[in-house]
Structures are given as C-alpha cells and as structure tokens.
Design an enzyme around this catalytic site. Structure first.
Site, PDB file in Angstrom:
ATOM      1  N   ARG A   1     -51.215  -6.508 -20.531  1.00 28.87           N
ATOM      2  CA  ARG A   1     -51.270  -6.769 -21.966  1.00 28.87           C
ATOM      3  C   ARG A   1     -52.025  -8.044 -22.308  1.00 28.87           C
ATOM      4  O   ARG A   1     -52.095  -8.417 -23.475  1.00 28.87           O
ATOM      5  CB  ARG A   1     -49.848  -6.856 -22.537  1.00 28.87           C
ATOM      6  CG  ARG A   1     -49.062  -5.563 -22.392  1.00 28.87           C
ATOM      7  CD  ARG A   1     -47.747  -5.624 -23.113  1.00 28.87           C
ATOM      8  NE  ARG A   1     -47.008  -4.376 -22.994  1.00 28.87           N
ATOM      9  CZ  ARG A   1     -45.857  -4.123 -23.617  1.00 28.87           C
ATOM     10  NH1 ARG A   1     -45.330  -5.050 -24.394  1.00 28.87           N
ATOM     11  NH2 ARG A   1     -45.252  -2.971 -23.448  1.00 28.87           N
TER      12      ARG A   1
ATOM     13  N   LYS B   1     -48.511   7.261 -27.366  1.00 30.41           N
ATOM     14  CA  LYS B   1     -48.718   6.975 -25.945  1.00 30.41           C
ATOM     15  C   LYS B   1     -47.614   7.583 -25.074  1.00 30.41           C
ATOM     16  O   LYS B   1     -47.897   8.139 -24.003  1.00 30.41           O
ATOM     17  CB  LYS B   1     -48.803   5.461 -25.741  1.00 30.41           C
ATOM     18  CG  LYS B   1     -48.970   5.004 -24.307  1.00 30.41           C
ATOM     19  CD  LYS B   1     -49.394   3.553 -24.258  1.00 30.41           C
ATOM     20  CE  LYS B   1     -48.375   2.650 -24.925  1.00 30.41           C
ATOM     21  NZ  LYS B   1     -47.106   2.559 -24.172  1.00 30.41           N
TER      22      LYS B   1
ATOM     23  N   ARG C   1     -39.561   6.367 -38.865  1.00 28.58           N
ATOM     24  CA  ARG C   1     -38.869   6.782 -37.649  1.00 28.58           C
ATOM     25  C   ARG C   1     -37.376   6.546 -37.769  1.00 28.58           C
ATOM     26  O   ARG C   1     -36.926   5.540 -38.331  1.00 28.58           O
ATOM     27  CB  ARG C   1     -39.451   6.001 -36.470  1.00 28.58           C
ATOM     28  CG  ARG C   1     -39.059   6.500 -35.109  1.00 28.58           C
ATOM     29  CD  ARG C   1     -40.024   5.975 -34.051  1.00 28.58           C
ATOM     30  NE  ARG C   1     -40.212   4.531 -34.093  1.00 28.58           N
ATOM     31  CZ  ARG C   1     -41.072   3.882 -33.319  1.00 28.58           C
ATOM     32  NH1 ARG C   1     -41.831   4.562 -32.469  1.00 28.58           N
ATOM     33  NH2 ARG C   1     -41.191   2.575 -33.401  1.00 28.58           N
TER      34      ARG C   1
ATOM     35  N   ARG D   1     -34.151   1.661 -36.661  1.00 33.87           N
ATOM     36  CA  ARG D   1     -34.138   0.578 -35.683  1.00 33.87           C
ATOM     37  C   ARG D   1     -34.512  -0.738 -36.362  1.00 33.87           C
ATOM     38  O   ARG D   1     -35.317  -0.771 -37.303  1.00 33.87           O
ATOM     39  CB  ARG D   1     -35.101   0.874 -34.529  1.00 33.87           C
ATOM     40  CG  ARG D   1     -34.714   2.117 -33.754  1.00 33.87           C
ATOM     41  CD  ARG D   1     -35.404   2.207 -32.415  1.00 33.87           C
ATOM     42  NE  ARG D   1     -36.850   2.100 -32.492  1.00 33.87           N
ATOM     43  CZ  ARG D   1     -37.669   2.362 -31.472  1.00 33.87           C
ATOM     44  NH1 ARG D   1     -37.154   2.760 -30.318  1.00 33.87           N
ATOM     45  NH2 ARG D   1     -38.973   2.234 -31.597  1.00 33.87           N
TER      46      ARG D   1
ATOM     47  N   ARG E   1     -46.344  -6.338 -34.963  1.00 35.93           N
ATOM     48  CA  ARG E   1     -46.474  -5.781 -33.621  1.00 35.93           C
ATOM     49  C   ARG E   1     -47.847  -5.143 -33.407  1.00 35.93           C
ATOM     50  O   ARG E   1     -48.451  -5.263 -32.333  1.00 35.93           O
ATOM     51  CB  ARG E   1     -45.370  -4.749 -33.368  1.00 35.93           C
ATOM     52  CG  ARG E   1     -43.989  -5.370 -33.145  1.00 35.93           C
ATOM     53  CD  ARG E   1     -42.880  -4.377 -33.396  1.00 35.93           C
ATOM     54  NE  ARG E   1     -43.001  -3.175 -32.591  1.00 35.93           N
ATOM     55  CZ  ARG E   1     -42.394  -2.018 -32.884  1.00 35.93           C
ATOM     56  NH1 ARG E   1     -41.646  -1.933 -33.975  1.00 35.93           N
ATOM     57  NH2 ARG E   1     -42.536  -0.982 -32.103  1.00 35.93           N
TER      58      ARG E   1
END
Length: 599
Positions: free
Chosen positions: A167, A91, A202, A231, A242
């Site tokens: 959301r 996105k 990532r 992270r 998530r």
C-alpha cells in the site's frame, strides 16, 4: 521488541536461503589521501578502435558447465498476482472468482493481521499494541507477515493472490529487495461517487455477517431488513477520506509495477470485469509457456555462466586505458555482461539495462566505437540463439520530419554494419536472429527476446514513445537495452521540452540494471584511472581501487559494496575510509559535479 526482531529475523532468514542473499558490508581497510572522483570514461591515445573486429566471427565457447542453475520461470510455475482497488471497488468479489478459477492462495494483510493477533505470536502481539493505540502497523511488521505467508509450501506450489498489499512505495520496495514480484498487477478503477454510494448504502446483518446494499442488493425479508446495521466507517465523510487515502497510496507504488500494471474499469457487472481479468491471467500463463522453445522446457536450460557465484571471477582486467583493447579484454567484458544478463532473465526479469562505459565500449568518446558495442550485441544474440531463442536485434531508425529528420550520429549506418557482420555459418541470422527497428510494429509473435542497440533521444526528437510501444507489445518477453541514453534533450530551439517529462523519466527508470561498469577518475580528468564501479546481477555494486604494484603492473582490489547504486559521495567515502553513516554536504565545484554525474 527483542522478541519481535527475533521473529522478523527468522522470517527473513527464509529469503536468504532461497536466493535473496545478503552481502556483508565491505569497509575500506586502507586510508587514502583525500580524493574527488569522477566517473567519466577515459580518453585514449588512439581515438579509433580496430574496425576489423566487427566482422570476423569467433564464437568462442567459453561455456563451462553450469552448477545446475535453472530458469526460474518454468512451465509449471504458478501464477503470482497482485490486485488493488479502493473500498467497495469489488476487489473482494474478484478475488473470490480468481481463487475459484485458478486455485491461487489468497493473501490479505487484514486476514494475516487478525490471524497473528488471535494466535498470540510475537509479531501479532506487537501489531496489536499499535492497533489498540489507533496507530498504523509499521511496514516492517506487515512485510514480515506477508513474506512469512508467501514462504509456505502452498503459496509456492499453487501460486498466490496478494490482496491490497503493498500500500506504499516503501512496502513495494521492501518486496522488490526480497525478489518478491508478481507476474501481473491488476487495478480496479471505479469513480469516486460510485465508491461512496456503494459504501454509504451498505448494510451488515449482525446475525449472519452477510453484507447487503439498500439499492443494489436489498435483504430477502423484512425480518432481515429490520436488524441490519450500518458499519461505523461507512459514513460519507469517512468513506471519502478512505478513498483519498487509497488513491494516494496507489499512486505511490505505480512506478514500481508500471511494466506489469493493468488498470480496468471496475464499474461494470462482476462477470464482465472477471472476464477481462481472466483473459489477462490466461495470457500471462501463455507467455510463461512461450518460454518453452525447440522442444525443450526453459526450466531445463542450464545457463552458460560458469556459476551463480563469483568464486571463479577473474577480477577486473588491467591496462584499460590502452586503446584498442586486446581481444582478451573485450572477450572478458562480453562474457561478464552475458552471464549477468542470463542470470537476470533466469530470474524472470523482463526490462533490463546494460550500461558499460569502458573506453572501447563507450561510443560517446567517438562514433567509431559503436563497432565494438555491436560485437557485444552479437555475443548476446548468438548465445540466446544457441539456446533456441528467437532474438530480434533492434536499431532505431530515422526520427522526426522535414528538416528535423535524422538519427544520432553514432547510430548512422549501424543497421547496415549489423547486416554485414559475420553471424556464423550455421544460419543463425535469418533463422534465429533478425534485425529490426524500434517500435511496437516490430514485435512479432515468434520473437522471444529483444536486444536494443544504444536507444537514445536526439535534439528535437524522443525515442521514448517508440520504446514504450515496443515494450508494451513485447509483454512479458525480455527487452534488453544496451548503453541507452534516454535523458531529455533540448529541442532545436534550445528549449527543453517539459510536458510529460516526469512520465518519460519514470519509464526510462523502469529498466533494471543487470550490468553496469565504469571507470573512476579524479573530477575533471580522465587519467589516471583511480578505480572502477561494477555491478553484475544479482550481486551488489562494487567499488574497486586501482593500485600500481610495480612499473608496468597494476591490480584492482575491492573497497566496498553497496546494495543500491552508490552516490559520488559514497564512492569518495569508500576511498577515504570514512564510515558510511557520516553525513556530509557536497559544496562548490564538487557539489556541482555530484548533481551532474549522478553516479
């Protein structure tokens, strides 16, 4: 909290000054005896209205000058885009490409929160309290920040790209109430396993802030590779959680934007994905430009409504139980519906519903009254044709096959009657107005507006699929359904079809009321008239009480207004003078009527 409320109030004040006006609640000043009201349309002393009113064409020009109210969706109006996608769906990359191509203002709630917190504003400080305590920031705070950002001049002139918001269903409805709606809602769809792999692989460079991926985008040097970190929220368990949270949230707002939703495969090269998005946005811009007809920009078309206010509204006409209605009464309702529809289209609404159930316009009472309903349709079509629009008036054809083939009784012969009606001597029919059926194949490039006459399901057959195909083909062009009946009906065997019912009802609910009117009666009766319920876009629902002033004379006065369609109990409370926050539970026969009527 006082400071927070003050800050939010100052933000919402912008919306009031820009057309999203609020109406103070009107409370009943007269206490009446206890009533139980029904909303069935009245019967009449004569079941057949004059059929002669179908054919004489009196295009009465009740066309006072407009107060400069102009169509909102002009050729120069910039794009308004919402984009949604799960973590690692790409996105952010697509947002960069969209901004680069179209120059939209990129608005991300995460960026807004950080900016408010770092600036030490009242909203930012309150949001910081929630975040420091590990709590989600309440919807009203986030919505206030979003509306504040959208109110800035750059967003209004350049257009905006709303990233990852709303959301939740509540957030979406908050924007709807403030008349904040995008032209298109883009959803990037990527399989869960791909999303998890993208996140888990990532890596972050703490020095430059650059994001790498151990397989898809490895670091350029061993030195960079040595200092990369993972992270804290990029673990398999947290990413999966998530993604599940995102899917629940995305599903909850789908119904709000179902008519403008465009879901696409995000598991492709970024250039391929953007090519599809670019094509969609280009089409939206073309659709806006299509609103320019007859060499005249829509932004310069002044509405025929006398005013955007209701200051000169004449009030509800009397003697509505007398059938047939006088031409003056019919013309009153034709004008009332026309002005509300014009205002809705001027505000960019594209899926509209007119629900009017006065005796003369309610073919449920007897099929002959479809003639008066078609006269209303003629008024709408000729008015839009006068503005240079090409209007298609549509009546559904025969449904089903074999023994189940046929159409609802009240629509039988309707198309022939439309063809024989008087459409004036200036060649409107055939040049600016055409008559067709309901379905995707009926939509042509030259059509600007579609008016659908009483679309309805029949026993064993459903019109929803044909209706959906038509609205999909129409795109951003307005579709107006007049007195639809889209509830499920039993099949010929008497068994209600349940497969896909939720989707059908959800689609039916996607049409927004631009006009609603029905008379109110004691439950189980259709005489005398006790009052009326009226809504004309963009104003609130209004509950009126009918009062006999003297023998042969009556009038209607307003009891209460409602932002949303009131329930039967809400209407009864207005008549009885009860406060709105008083909770009660319907019981007995009235509880049954409450569930059946759905006022």
């Amino acid at each position: 909290m006082v400071a927070l409320n003050s800050a939010i109030s100052s933000i919402y004040r912008y919306n009031s000054s820009n057309g999203a006006s609020s109406f103070p609640p009107v409370t009943a000043t007269t206490t009446t005896t206890s009533l139980r009201l029904s909303s069935f349309s009245s019967t009449s002393s004569s079941s057949i209205s004059h059929s002669s009113n179908i054919f004489p064409h009196s295009r009465s020009k009740t066309n006072p000058k407009s107060n400069g109210f102009r169509v909102k969706c002009s050729a120069s109006e910039p794009l308004k885009v919402m984009i949604s996608g799960a973590p690692a769906s790409g996105k952010g990359t697509q947002c960069e490409l969209i901004v680069q191509k179209y120059g939209l203002v990129h608005i991300s709630t995460g960026d807004l929160l950080r900016a408010e917190v770092s600036s030490g504003t009242a909203i930012g400080n309150k949001a910081k309290e929630y975040m420091n305590n590990g709590c989600l920031v309440p919807d009203e705070i986030v919505t206030a920040m979003v509306t504040s950002r959208l109110s800035r001049e750059d967003a209004k002139t350049k257009g905006w790209l709303l990233d990852g918001y709303p959301r939740s269903f509540e957030q979406a409805q908050s924007l709807e109430k403030l008349s904040i709606r995008p032209d298109i809602y883009v959803v990037l769809d990527v399989p869960d396993e791909i999303l998890i792999d993208r996140c888990v692989g990532r890596r972050l460079d703490p020095v430059t802030g650059k994001i790498y991926h151990i397989k898809n985008f490895p670091p350029e040097t061993d030195e960079i590779k040595a200092r990369l970190i993972t992270r804290a929220d990029d673990t398999h368990e947290k990413v999966k959680a998530r993604v599940e949270t995102y899917k629940r949230n995305a599903e909850s707002i789908t119904s709000t934007y179902s008519d403008i939703l465009n879901k696409m495969d995000g598991n492709r090269q970024k250039g391929v994905v953007f090519q599809e998005i670019d094509s969609l946005l280009s089409q939206v811009k073309k659709d806006k430009l299509k609103m320019i007809t007859a060499g005249k920009a829509v932004s310069d078309i002044q509405l025929k409504a006398s005013s955007t206010k209701q200051d000169n509204w004449r009030g509800i006409p009397t003697r509505l139980n007398n059938i047939p209605h006088s031409r003056e009464i019919r013309q009153y309702f034709y004008d009332d519906v026309l002005q509300a529809t014009q205002r809705a289209i001027a505000d960019g609404k594209t899926r509209l519903k007119v629900a009017i159930a006065i005796p003369e316009l309610n073919p449920e009472m007897d099929v002959y009254r479809i003639g008066t309903l078609m006269e209303l349709v003629r008024v709408l079509a000729l008015s839009f044709a006068d503005d240079g629009k090409r209007v298609k008036v549509c009546v559904q054809g025969s449904m089903g096959e074999g023994a189940l083939a046929g159409m609802p009784l009240q629509l039988a012969g309707t198309r022939k009657i439309l063809e024989y009606m008087d459409w004036g001597e200036d060649g409107a029919l055939g040049n600016f107005i055409t008559i067709g059926s309901i379905g995707g194949k009926e939509v042509t490039e030259q059509d600007d507006i579609f008016i659908l006459v009483a679309p309805q399901n029949a026993v064993g057959n459903c019109i929803i699929d044909d209706l959906r195909a038509m609205t999909d083909a129409a795109g951003s062009r307005p579709v107006i359904i007049v007195n639809p009946r889209l509830k499920d009906l039993p099949a010929s065997s008497g068994i209600m079809q349940t497969m896909g019912r939720d989707k059908r009802l959800e689609y039916a609910a996607s049409f927004e009321n631009c006009y609603a009117f029905r008379l109110l009666f004691y439950a189980g009766t259709q005489y005398p008239i006790m009052g009326a319920l009226r809504m004309a876009y963009p104003y609130r629902y209004e509950v009126y009480k009918r009062v006999d002033e003297s023998p042969g004379k009556e009038k209607y006065f307003i009891l209460a207004t409602f932002l949303n369609k009131p329930s039967v109990d809400d209407i009864n409370d207005a008549f009885e003078g009860k406060p709105r926050n008083q909770k009660k539970k319907s019981a007995g026969i009235w509880g049954f009527l409450n569930s059946v009527l759905g006022v």
